[in-house]
Design an enzyme around this catalytic site. Structure first.
Site, PDB file in Angstrom:
ATOM      1  N   SER A 102      35.104  40.370  31.167  1.00  0.00           N
ATOM      2  CA  SER A 102      34.401  40.727  32.395  1.00  0.00           C
ATOM      3  C   SER A 102      33.499  41.945  32.205  1.00  0.00           C
ATOM      4  CB  SER A 102      35.429  40.946  33.510  1.00  0.00           C
ATOM      5  OG  SER A 102      34.817  41.057  34.756  1.00  0.00           O
ATOM      6  N   ASP A 241      27.891  41.311  36.313  1.00  0.00           N
ATOM      7  CA  ASP A 241      28.688  41.860  35.218  1.00  0.00           C
ATOM      8  C   ASP A 241      28.709  40.865  34.067  1.00  0.00           C
ATOM      9  OD1 ASP A 241      30.368  39.969  36.367  1.00  0.00           O
ATOM     10  OD2 ASP A 241      32.182  41.133  36.001  1.00  0.00           O
ATOM     11  N   ASP A 243      30.614  38.544  32.888  1.00  0.00           N
ATOM     12  CA  ASP A 243      30.900  37.114  33.072  1.00  0.00           C
ATOM     13  C   ASP A 243      30.356  36.579  34.384  1.00  0.00           C
ATOM     14  OD1 ASP A 243      32.785  38.402  34.682  1.00  0.00           O
ATOM     15  OD2 ASP A 243      34.330  36.905  34.315  1.00  0.00           O
ATOM     16  N   ASP A 245      30.869  37.124  37.558  1.00  0.00           N
ATOM     17  CA  ASP A 245      31.666  36.801  38.738  1.00  0.00           C
ATOM     18  C   ASP A 245      31.634  37.917  39.775  1.00  0.00           C
ATOM     19  OD1 ASP A 245      33.301  38.665  37.491  1.00  0.00           O
ATOM     20  OD2 ASP A 245      35.123  37.444  37.580  1.00  0.00           O
TER      21      ASP A 245
END
EC number: 5.4.2.10
Length: 445
Positions: A102, A241, A243, A245
């Site tokens: 992440s 960010d 990833d 999400d």
């Protein structure tokens, strides 16, 4: 009972160090494969990743483990986390996997799992997988070893779906948008989606090299995007960010708009349209008290949960709610996605912005936040600061002092050796004294 490997969002750690090693990833995949390979017929797993160099190692190790367990593997390559959740369900997968840490630096990596419904695994499933890990002996006979297929169209399928989430009456023609993809998983999909919807885009963080993910860019470092918004005279900045999400928005002045202000805009917009289920927004204990007070004036209830988007989603599913999120920028809209989706949340925000006719600096000032202070305190691995009497006494004293004017929240990070000390209070001097006092007490251990 605590889990050995799973944290608040899958398994995470420094790449090359246990548990983020190729050896452990093979064992983990075989154990997870055994758990999800139930019933007749072939079983399939969908694997995506962000742009970290260590993703190659973990992708191949997981693929080896899943095929050894008899599962057929579909490899997506770099793709946002929410796309993995969606494609797992739409491809009738038994399991989805996202390889990502992440917002963490490039030297970390992680493994997140999605069930066949596209939602993250329950605590019960994670406990069961850990129990299988402890037993060993996962591989299936050679005649049932799985096959591997590289699915090259995954990114395109996600882009086309994301575009459908913007109301048909809304186009982005004439809008100038800075989009910072953090050199991460959305470096292709997010700019392409916004451009195809008509926007003029200024792309940042779209040149990943395996080591620059989240490095001075993205939602954790929005300063570069803020500068670009001002220099280009953009209407808005969107920062994702690693990833993709989570989202942070920048208004036309380059001012940062956090997840609480974004949720205020989206929740009230949906409530006015009759789309907000039970007139309720779900958020964590970290969300600002000002958000709760504002929503109440709009006839909207705020349900609070533990920290972590998985707990937000659990509460949403249990109560039939369709919007929730975190101050950090995870915005979950189950009408569209099974987990936080920074791009889709950005599109919903853009729709609200276009419909309002106001500049972003006006739309995003729904409420005045109560002063909030968060101090992250490192501790030595293996210690348990929150179980020590001296720390418990300091916390109890702080709670008493803030009781009439605010609140105090202390928690251990689920992904790092940190104690997070957060307080809210309209008396900023008292707030600083209480939060820093507890933090300093932990540092002296």
């Amino acid at each position: 009972m605590s889990k050995t490997y799973f944290g608040t969002d899958g398994i995470r750690g420094r790449a090359g160090h246990h548990p983020m090693t190729a050896e452990f990833a093979v064992r983990l995949a075989m154990a997870v494969g055994r758990y999800f390979s139930k019933g007749e017929g072939r079983h399939r797993v969908v694997i995506g990743k962000d742009t970290r160099r260590s993703g190659y190692m973990l992708e191949n190790a997981l693929t080896a483990g899943f095929t050894a367990a008899g599962m057929d593997v579909f490899v997506l390559g770099p793709i946002p986390t929410p796309a993995v959740g969606r494609l797992t369900h739409s491809m009738r997968g038994d399991l989805g996997v996202m390889i990502s840490a992440s917002h963490n630096p490039a030297h970390d990596n992680g493994i997140k799992f999605f069930g066949p419904d596209g939602f993250k695994l329950s605590d019960e499933a994670e406990y069961a997988i850990e129990a299988i890990l402890d037993t060993g002996g996962f591989a299936e006979p050679s005649d049932v070893i799985g096959r591997v297929t590289r699915l090259n169209g995954g990114q395109g399928r996600y882009v086309e779906y994301a575009k459908t989430t913007l109301p048909q009456r809304v186009r982005l023609d004439g809008m100038k948008i800075v989009i910072d993809c953090a050199n991460g998983a959305a470096y292709k999909t997010a700019p392409e989606t916004l451009w195809e919807l008509g926007a003029q885009i200024i792309p940042l963080g779209v040149n990943p090299n395996g080591y620059n993910i989240n490095d001075g860019c993205g939602s954790t470092h929005p300063e570069m995007a803020g500068k670009a918004v001002r220099e280009h005279g953009a209407d808005l900045g969107i920062c994702l960010d690693g990833d993709a999400d989570r989202i942070i928005v920048l208004d036309e002045t380059g001012t940062i708009v956090d997840g609480d202000q974004i949720m205020a805009v989206l929740a009230t917009n949906w409530a006015r349209a009759g789309r907000l289920n039970h007139n309720t927004l779900v958020a964590t204990h970290m969300s600002n008290l000002g958000l709760e007070r504002y929503l109440n004036t709009q006839g909207i209830d705020l349900r609070r949960t533990g920290i972590g988007d998985r707990y937000v989603v659990e509460e949403m599913r249990a109560g039939g709610f369709n919007m929730g999120g975190e101050q950090s920028g995870h915005i979950v809209m189950t009408d569209f996605a099974t987990t936080g989706d920074g791009l889709v949340a950005g599109l919903q925000f853009l729709a609200a912005l276009k419909e309002s006719g106001d500049p972003a600096s006006v739309l995003t000032r729904s409420f005045e936040p109560v002063p909030q202070l968060l101090e992250n305190v490192k501790f030595v691995a293996g210690m348990a600061p929150l179980e020590m009497p001296a720390i418990q006494d300091a916390i109890a004293d702080g709670e008493t002092r803030l009781a009439k004017n605010g609140r105090l929240l202390i928690r251990k990070s689920g992904t790092e050796p940190l104690i997070r000390v957060m307080g809210e209070c309209e008396d900023e001097a008292l707030l600083n004294e209480v939060v820093m006092g507890i933090a300093d007490k932990i540092r002296t251990l």
